[in-house]
Scaffold this active site. Structure first.
Site, short mmCIF file in Angstrom:
data_model
loop_
_atom_site.label_atom_id
_atom_site.label_comp_id
_atom_site.label_asym_id
_atom_site.label_seq_id
_atom_site.Cartn_x
_atom_site.Cartn_y
_atom_site.Cartn_z
N GLY A 175 66.36 51.27 40.85
CA GLY A 175 65.23 51.55 41.73
C GLY A 175 63.89 51.16 41.15
O GLY A 175 62.90 51.86 41.31
N ASP A 190 77.63 47.34 42.70
CA ASP A 190 76.57 48.33 42.65
C ASP A 190 77.01 49.59 43.41
O ASP A 190 77.85 49.51 44.31
CB ASP A 190 75.31 47.71 43.27
N ASN A 224 65.94 45.72 44.31
CA ASN A 224 66.52 45.42 45.61
C ASN A 224 65.47 45.46 46.72
O ASN A 224 65.22 44.44 47.38
CB ASN A 224 67.68 46.39 45.92
N THR A 225 64.80 46.59 46.91
CA THR A 225 63.88 46.74 48.04
C THR A 225 62.82 45.63 48.08
O THR A 225 62.57 45.03 49.13
CB THR A 225 63.19 48.12 47.99
N HIS A 243 65.30 55.16 44.21
CA HIS A 243 65.82 54.09 45.07
C HIS A 243 64.89 53.95 46.28
O HIS A 243 64.49 54.93 46.87
CB HIS A 243 67.23 54.43 45.56
N GLY A 244 64.58 52.71 46.62
CA GLY A 244 63.67 52.47 47.73
C GLY A 244 62.24 52.42 47.23
O GLY A 244 61.98 52.55 46.03
ZN LIG Z 1 70.66 51.74 42.11
#
Ligand SMILES: [Zn+2]
Length: 280
Positions: free
Chosen positions: A209, A79, A232-233, A179-180
């Protein structure tokens, strides 16, 4: 065994998306692969440069290889790789795919670095390119990151040009995704834009994201042409919540207090995979 390229074709035919989940240790790996195996769907394990530094490039490759040797559709993605050097390292380490991330760089520089990695991979590893900045890092944010706005969303014309010039196998546009996780609320995904890009870009589209976007929105994005969705977050939050529960008990055995973290992650991954794969 079917390759990631073949699974992407499968996703296109079925109009579903393959889930991509970031891990930085074996607990994350266990949670993601168990959830995918139980639902019998393919899954991509993502490791950013920092995540794979922590876990070890050879170590995560070995974990994935065990699954692949068993015939399980588990794939490994490097990634957000910010340099050509680190991208080549991931190709040499037999990652299934690599994201060369030049999204924050000027257009021409992004094209040149992406093209160089595509040329180096020679089809051994799928190469994903990104155009349009969506912030960096999977964390909780107070506000939308600087440099991200409706104006920085990827246009269909730029997307077509970039994919043609670089020869990438996968393409990640900026379409309202960030993202986040923005605490005050995530901006809406630009579903119409995804559809427009899909119409003229011949490679699978990747949504980065996607933490914080609603199931409904993600379903619409998949209908519009997204074939890989990154989380991910939300996974990090689930992990921390579970581990905190484990640590507040009297358990001393790591496989007992960490198990609660695995359980929380697995619950989340199962839910997301059902949404991405149209499973009720
Ligand atoms: Zn990403």
């Amino acid at each position: 065994m079917k390759s990631l390229r073949e699974w992407l074709k499968w996703a296109e035919e079925k109009q579903v998306a393959i889930g991509h989940f970031n891990v930085s240790d074996s607990e994350g790996f266990k949670a993601v692969t168990e959830a995918a195996e139980e639902l019998d769907v393919p899954v991509i394990i993502g490791v950013s440069e920092k995540e794979r530094t922590f876990l070890g490039v050879a170590e995560i490759r070995a974990l994935v290889k065990i699954k692949q040797d068993e015939g399980k559709p588990v794939f490994l993605n490097a990634d957000h790789t910010y340099s050509v050097e680190a991208s080549k390292e991931a190709v040499d380490n037999h990652f299934d795919s690599v994201i060369i991330d030049g999204a924050e760089k000027p257009y021409l520089e992004n094209v040149l670095m992406t093209k160089e990695v595509v040329g180096y991979a020679k089809g051994r590893t799928l190469i994903e390119g990104e155009l349009g900045f969506i912030g960096q890092g999977s964390t909780l944010l107070d506000n939308i990151p600087d440099g991200v706005s409706i104006e920085t969303q990827t246009t269909p014309e730029d997307a077509e040009k970039f994919v043609k010039e670089t020869g990438v196998d996968l393409f990640a546009p900026s379409v309202g995704n960030i993202h986040g996780l923005v605490k005050a609320g995530e901006p809406k995904l630009n579903i119409e834009r995804i559809g427009e890009i899909r119409k003229i870009v011949p490679v699978p589209l990747v949504l980065h994201g996607a933490s914080g976007n609603t199931d409904e929105e993600i379903k619409e994005a998949i209908e519009a042409g997204i074939r890989v969705v990154h989380i991910n977050t939300e996974l990090r939050l689930a992990y921390k919540k579970g581990v905190e529960k484990g640590l507040s008990s009297d358990e001393l055995a790591p496989y007992k207090f960490m198990a609660l973290g695995v359980e929380e992650m697995k619950k989340l991954v199962t839910h997301k995979l059902k949404v991405f794969n149209g499973i009720n």
